[in-house]
Design an enzyme around this catalytic site. Structure first.
Site, PDB file in Angstrom:
ATOM      1  N   ASP A 133       0.810  -1.215   0.000  1.00 31.68           N
ATOM      2  CA  ASP A 133       0.000   0.000   0.000  1.00 31.68           C
ATOM      3  C   ASP A 133       0.847   1.271   0.000  1.00 31.68           C
ATOM      4  O   ASP A 133       2.073   1.221   0.207  1.00 31.68           O
ATOM      5  CB  ASP A 133      -0.955   0.001   1.208  1.00 31.68           C
ATOM      6  CG  ASP A 133      -0.276  -0.427   2.512  1.00 31.68           C
ATOM      7  OD1 ASP A 133       0.960  -0.506   2.549  1.00 31.68           O
ATOM      8  OD2 ASP A 133      -0.987  -0.682   3.487  1.00 31.68           O
ATOM      9  N   GLU A 146      -9.378  -1.738   5.250  1.00 33.88           N
ATOM     10  CA  GLU A 146      -9.952  -1.317   6.527  1.00 33.88           C
ATOM     11  C   GLU A 146     -11.210  -2.149   6.824  1.00 33.88           C
ATOM     12  O   GLU A 146     -11.758  -2.796   5.927  1.00 33.88           O
ATOM     13  CB  GLU A 146     -10.328   0.177   6.434  1.00 33.88           C
ATOM     14  CG  GLU A 146      -9.122   1.112   6.275  1.00 33.88           C
ATOM     15  CD  GLU A 146      -8.418   1.408   7.597  1.00 33.88           C
ATOM     16  OE1 GLU A 146      -8.265   0.500   8.429  1.00 33.88           O
ATOM     17  OE2 GLU A 146      -7.990   2.564   7.785  1.00 33.88           O
ATOM     18  N   HIS A 198      -7.207  -4.082  10.428  1.00 33.76           N
ATOM     19  CA  HIS A 198      -6.915  -3.922   8.998  1.00 33.76           C
ATOM     20  C   HIS A 198      -5.664  -4.702   8.588  1.00 33.76           C
ATOM     21  O   HIS A 198      -4.768  -4.951   9.382  1.00 33.76           O
ATOM     22  CB  HIS A 198      -6.852  -2.444   8.571  1.00 33.76           C
ATOM     23  CG  HIS A 198      -5.624  -1.694   8.973  1.00 33.76           C
ATOM     24  ND1 HIS A 198      -5.632  -0.348   9.238  1.00 33.76           N
ATOM     25  CD2 HIS A 198      -4.326  -2.071   9.154  1.00 33.76           C
ATOM     26  CE1 HIS A 198      -4.414   0.046   9.544  1.00 33.76           C
ATOM     27  NE2 HIS A 198      -3.607  -0.975   9.506  1.00 33.76           N
ATOM     28  N   ASN A 211      -7.347  -1.975  14.469  1.00 36.74           N
ATOM     29  CA  ASN A 211      -8.753  -2.191  14.084  1.00 36.74           C
ATOM     30  C   ASN A 211      -8.922  -3.418  13.181  1.00 36.74           C
ATOM     31  O   ASN A 211      -9.969  -3.600  12.580  1.00 36.74           O
ATOM     32  CB  ASN A 211      -9.304  -0.941  13.382  1.00 36.74           C
ATOM     33  CG  ASN A 211      -8.592  -0.654  12.060  1.00 36.74           C
ATOM     34  OD1 ASN A 211      -7.664  -1.354  11.681  1.00 36.74           O
ATOM     35  ND2 ASN A 211      -9.032   0.375  11.366  1.00 36.74           N
TER      36      ASN A 211
HETATM   37  C1  F6R Z   1       1.242  -1.107   6.035  1.00 33.16           C
HETATM   38  C2  F6R Z   1       0.413  -2.231   6.478  1.00 33.16           C
HETATM   39  C3  F6R Z   1      -0.437  -2.079   7.691  1.00 33.16           C
HETATM   40  C4  F6R Z   1       0.392  -2.308   8.961  1.00 33.16           C
HETATM   41  C5  F6R Z   1      -0.465  -2.124  10.204  1.00 33.16           C
HETATM   42  C6  F6R Z   1       0.350  -2.274  11.471  1.00 33.16           C
HETATM   43  O1  F6R Z   1       1.953  -1.440   4.866  1.00 33.16           O
HETATM   44  O2  F6R Z   1       0.421  -3.239   5.876  1.00 33.16           O
HETATM   45  O3  F6R Z   1      -1.506  -2.998   7.648  1.00 33.16           O
HETATM   46  O4  F6R Z   1       0.894  -3.617   8.949  1.00 33.16           O
HETATM   47  O5  F6R Z   1      -1.050  -0.860  10.188  1.00 33.16           O
HETATM   48  O6  F6R Z   1       1.272  -1.224  11.534  1.00 33.16           O
HETATM   49  P1  F6R Z   1       2.341  -1.145  12.712  1.00 33.16           P
HETATM   50  O7  F6R Z   1       3.301  -2.238  12.477  1.00 33.16           O
HETATM   51  O8  F6R Z   1       2.962   0.218  12.552  1.00 33.16           O
HETATM   52  O9  F6R Z   1       1.591  -1.307  13.979  1.00 33.16           O
END
Ligand code: F6R
Length: 258
Positions: free
Chosen positions: A73, A149, A144, A142
């Site tokens: 992403d 999301e 995701h 959450n």
């Molecule tokens: C971003 C992604 C997100 C993160 C998630 C956890 O490329 O894939 O799904 O894995 O937001 O982020 P952290 O590791 O910062 O808690």
């Protein structure tokens, strides 16, 4: 009686140990299949994975030069050199330190003025590369996955999406305040992710304990996109003790008798 969950997670004492195991699984695949197609994730959790991969490249000669990479992403509306862009993250934590072929490094273009066309292009490129052999994932508080999301459909392909208030709040401190956090992103869809031949899910820290519980033991639901992984036949789950804590407690609780 203990609760049974349909997977065998690997639970480490520390977050760093969990990340090292995830990195080793990526390295093992690359040693077997030099031209593997690897899906990558960003975020705080993955920093230790890239640190270990870089170490293996420098000290053990792990070769990335034949592999192809697709990131999950990117934020919409911030340039690649923005300090919080995923382009910048990937360069700083990984690509600047290994021998990946830049022509085989792909990250969605968040600056495209046609996010729909950019999403379709990205999806097509993944297909043309033969699909993803191994996709690295983290999970948001959450639930995701990438930026799929809550509410994302399981059959979604790469798409532009609005970020939820919770996701934006989690990013606020790194952006220097909520008002600077982008409102949307381009992300691989759930179907794009679920088509990967193998998946690594890495979650560490107590802030992820609820999401991990919902992902592993809750119903398969759009409310927690992580729960869709329950339907994938080849997921390696790596957790530290804190992220796994709620599942561990639930597993050791006696089942209530009627
Ligand atoms: C971003 C992604 C997100 C993160 C998630 C956890 O490329 O894939 O799904 O894995 O937001 O982020 P952290 O590791 O910062 O808690």
């Amino acid at each position: 009686m203990t609760m049974i969950i349909p997977i065998r997670p690997d639970v480490s004492i520390s977050a760093n140990q969990a990340a090292i195991k995830a990195a080793r699984e990526i390295a093992d695949l690359l040693r077997e299949k030099l031209n593997a197609v690897i899906g990558l994730a960003t975020g705080g959790t993955q920093v230790a994975v890239y640190r270990e991969l870089v170490r293996m490249h420098k000290e053990e000669g792990l070769d990335f030069s034949h592999a192809t990479f697709f990131n999950l992403d990117e934020f919409i509306g911030i340039p690649p050199d923005h300090p919080q862009s995923f382009h910048r993250y990937m360069n700083e934590h990984f690509f600047n330190h290994v021998n990946a072929n830049r022509r085989h490094v792909h990250i969605p273009n968040g600056m495209s003025n046609q996010p729909l066309a950019e999403s379709a292009r990205y999806e097509r490129m993944i297909k043309e590369a033969g699909g993803i052999d191994l996709q690295l994932l983290g999970i948001g508080r959450n639930g995701h996955i990438g930026f799929c999301e809550p509410g994302t459909f399981p059959n979604s392909k790469t798409h532009a999406t609005a970020l939820t208030p919770e996701t934006r709040k989690d990013a606020a401190s790194s952006f220097g305040g909520l008002r600077h956090v982008p409102k949307s992103a381009i992300t691989m869809g759930m179907a794009t992710i679920l088509r990967s031949k193998r998946i690594i899910m890495l979650a560490t820290g107590k802030t992820k304990a609820k999401a991990v519980e919902a992902m592993l033991t809750g119903p398969v639901t759009r409310d927690c996109p992580g729960s869709f992984l329950q339907g994938h036949p080849n997921v390696s789950y790596y957790f530290d003790q804190s992220a796994y804590a709620r599942v561990a407690i639930a597993q050791s609780m006696p089942t209530p008798q009627p």
